[in-house]
Design a protein around this motif. Structure first.
Motif, mmCIF file in Angstrom:
data_model
loop_
_atom_site.group_PDB
_atom_site.id
_atom_site.type_symbol
_atom_site.label_atom_id
_atom_site.label_comp_id
_atom_site.label_asym_id
_atom_site.label_seq_id
_atom_site.Cartn_x
_atom_site.Cartn_y
_atom_site.Cartn_z
ATOM 1 N N UNK A 71 0.801 -1.218 0.000
ATOM 2 C CA UNK A 71 0.000 0.000 0.000
ATOM 3 C C UNK A 71 0.831 1.263 0.000
ATOM 4 N N UNK A 72 2.155 1.126 -0.056
ATOM 5 C CA UNK A 72 3.027 2.292 -0.083
ATOM 6 C C UNK A 72 3.136 2.894 -1.467
ATOM 7 N N UNK A 73 3.710 4.096 -1.537
ATOM 8 C CA UNK A 73 3.800 4.808 -2.815
ATOM 9 C C UNK A 73 4.860 4.242 -3.738
ATOM 10 N N UNK A 74 5.909 3.626 -3.175
ATOM 11 C CA UNK A 74 6.957 3.042 -4.012
ATOM 12 C C UNK A 74 6.499 1.706 -4.585
ATOM 13 N N UNK A 75 7.048 1.358 -5.753
ATOM 14 C CA UNK A 75 6.775 0.029 -6.304
ATOM 15 C C UNK A 75 7.436 -1.037 -5.431
ATOM 16 N N UNK A 76 6.892 -2.243 -5.405
ATOM 17 C CA UNK A 76 7.456 -3.293 -4.547
ATOM 18 C C UNK A 76 8.917 -3.549 -4.872
ATOM 19 N N UNK A 77 9.695 -3.776 -3.824
ATOM 20 C CA UNK A 77 11.114 -4.042 -3.966
ATOM 21 C C UNK A 77 11.326 -5.436 -4.551
ATOM 22 N N UNK A 78 12.098 -5.514 -5.625
ATOM 23 C CA UNK A 78 12.306 -6.795 -6.313
ATOM 24 C C UNK A 78 12.991 -7.820 -5.416
#
Length: 510
Positions: free
Chosen positions: A66-73
């Motif tokens: 739900x955060x603004x950054x894209x999910x960390x790979x």
């Protein structure tokens, strides 16, 4: 939507109750915190359960979808590795944000150390849907997302929780993990009707259900996972069961573990609640005639308000056999916010790191024409989340529109959780500092946000004390210095050095 295999009745596996879990009668499956297991070194207890045919489902807590950054790979790859190591049929996470700031907002990155609610706005939903699709493409099994409990509400929300979840499922095909204890928490703390939420949910998307306990303190319900399951939560479970037969139901317990017999009794109560015939009253039948899921989600607002006594409308009768002891009964939504005291409003002496001003664009509204370049949905959401998280963990002013009293409760809860987790990952600190550990850590946490996980936080806390010339006792300070040096040095101290330090510490204590 493809039907998932049935899971049955399960419990959250924790190291503290591993032996008891293995002995529980009729156990079908367990859930493990994904970040607490290593694919190459699974706990022996988990291995024995798997050999018996007990399904193991990993439950993630750190993706922050739900955060603004894209999910960390890297985090996604780690989660996928745990799925494969456990042979899991699905994997679960939360609809929450756990960090904010960073490059997207040109501000310091901050970590909450806890699950925080996303605003139920179009911006937040657009970002969440994209993040979910990225995660789905990276995971080898279906993903299910959990609704979370919250102490605070975002101003300017555009959807109810049920509508938000229904549209999320419609746009991504993601499964749902419905936590009925969290529905109860949000009923008490935010006045949200759990029956209406269930009416609006696409129940066919439910992968499984969480059940847990909590307690009421100062008019606020705390979802502790450390207390018996109250009747109000069982009532919501029965209400959900009247709409669908969930593939699985799981008891969560994270602390203050009761005797094995009590765990078994709670599981039996949950089984009885799900298995018992449900008597529907005319009111419940009327709701059924209206329909459920996205049909109800698209109706005009006007659903009846939740009753003020914390109970559900007369829709379900839980059999007498389905009873558990409740730590506390909440009789009303939380009272109106109390005025802040001078002490509570005081700012820390040490200025916190620079963060976005709390007067940031609303996560619900784009920039007005003619007022500069329009921000993207991710930027608007990122600025709003960074401002809120900074107020919660770095002592900056609260963003406009939030309940100041609830923010103070959340601030205290976050600091207390940090203190508890640091004490677990670095048990030497409370051993060295004794009764001074907790007050010293809570004072440190007022203006020192976590940036890189709990282990780094433990080192930063120790360094903070040493720079300030604390503890005052020279022997204790020396022990803390050696503990810190051993962990921040480029290489571990040699055996002889460790032996000398241990001998000196023993002589000092003697």
């Amino acid at each position: 939507m493809k039907q998932l295999d049935r899971l049955g009745t399960g419990i959250g596996w924790r190291p503290e109750i591993a032996a008891a879990v293995e002995r529980l009668p009729g156990l079908d499956w367990v859930e493990v915190v994904a970040e607490n297991v290593c694919p190459g070194h699974l706990p022996d207890s988990i291995g024995r359960l798997r050999e018996r045919g007990v399904t193991v489902v990993p439950h993630g807590v750190s993706l922050g979808l739900g955060g603004a950054e894209r999910p960390d790979a890297r985090r996604l790859a780690d989660l996928a590795g745990r799925v494969e190591a456990l042979g899991a049929p699905l994997v679960t996470e939360h609809i929450a944000f756990v960090r904010a700031g960073g490059a997207l907002t040109a501000s310091p990155g901050l970590e909450a150390g806890h699950l925080l609610p996303v605003p139920r706005t179009r911006d937040a939903l657009d970002v969440l849907c994209e993040n979910v699709r990225i995660a789905q493409d990276s995971l080898p099994v279906p993903l299910a997302l959990e609704n979370i409990a919250a102490l605070i509400s975002w101003p300017g929300e555009e959807m109810t929780e049920g509508r938000f979840l229904a549209e999320l499922v419609e746009r991504t095909g993601v499964r749902l993990l419905i936590d009925v204890a969290n529905l109860h928490t949000n009923h008490v703390n935010r006045g949200e009707d759990p029956v209406r939420a269930l009416d609006e949910l696409p129940v066919e998307a439910i992968a499984y259900v969480h059940v847990a306990g909590g307690l009421e303190r100062d008019g606020v319900w705390h979802d502790t996972h450390a207390h018996p399951v109250p009747r109000a939560v069982l009532d919501i479970l029965a209400e959900l069961r009247s709409r669908t037969d969930p593939p699985g139901v799981l008891l969560e317990r994270d602390d203050d573990f009761p005797p094995e017999e009590e765990l078994a009794a709670e599981l039996e109560t949950i089984r009885a609640t799900v298995a018992a015939p449900v008597r529907r009253t005319p009111a419940a039948q009327a709701r059924g005639a209206r329909g459920t899921g996205t049909d109800v989600a698209r109706e005009a607002d006007g659903a009846p308000a939740a009753p003020g006594n914390g109970a559900l409308p007369e829709a379900v009768t839980v059999p007498e056999s389905a009873t558990v002891s409740a730590t506390a009964t909440v009789s009303a939504p939380a009272p109106a916010p109390a005025p802040a005291t001078a002490h509570e409003s005081a700012r820390p002496a040490v200025p916190p790191p620079a963060v976005p001003s709390p007067t940031v664009p609303s996560p619900a509204a784009p920039s007005a024409p003619g007022q500069g370049p329009e921000l993207s949905a991710r930027q608007r959401l990122g600025l709003a989340q960074a401002a809120l998280l900074s107020a919660l963990v770095a002592g900056t002013p609260a963003p406009e529109g939030f309940d100041a009293r609830r923010l103070r409760v959340q601030i205290r809860a976050l600091a207390a959780k940090r203190a508890d987790v640091v004490a677990k990952v670095a048990p030497e600190l409370p051993e060295i500092l004794g009764t001074g550990y907790r007050p010293a850590y809570l004072d440190y946490a007022k203006s020192r946000p976590m940036h890189d996980g709990y282990r780094r936080d433990a080192l930063d806390f120790a360094e903070h004390l040493l720079v300030a010339g604390r503890p005052e006792d020279p022997v204790t300070r020396r022990r803390l210095t050696h503990w810190w040096q051993d962990r921040v040095a480029p290489r571990p101290p040699r055996r002889a050095t460790r032996f000398v330090r241990a001998a000196r510490a023993a002589l000092a204590r003697g």
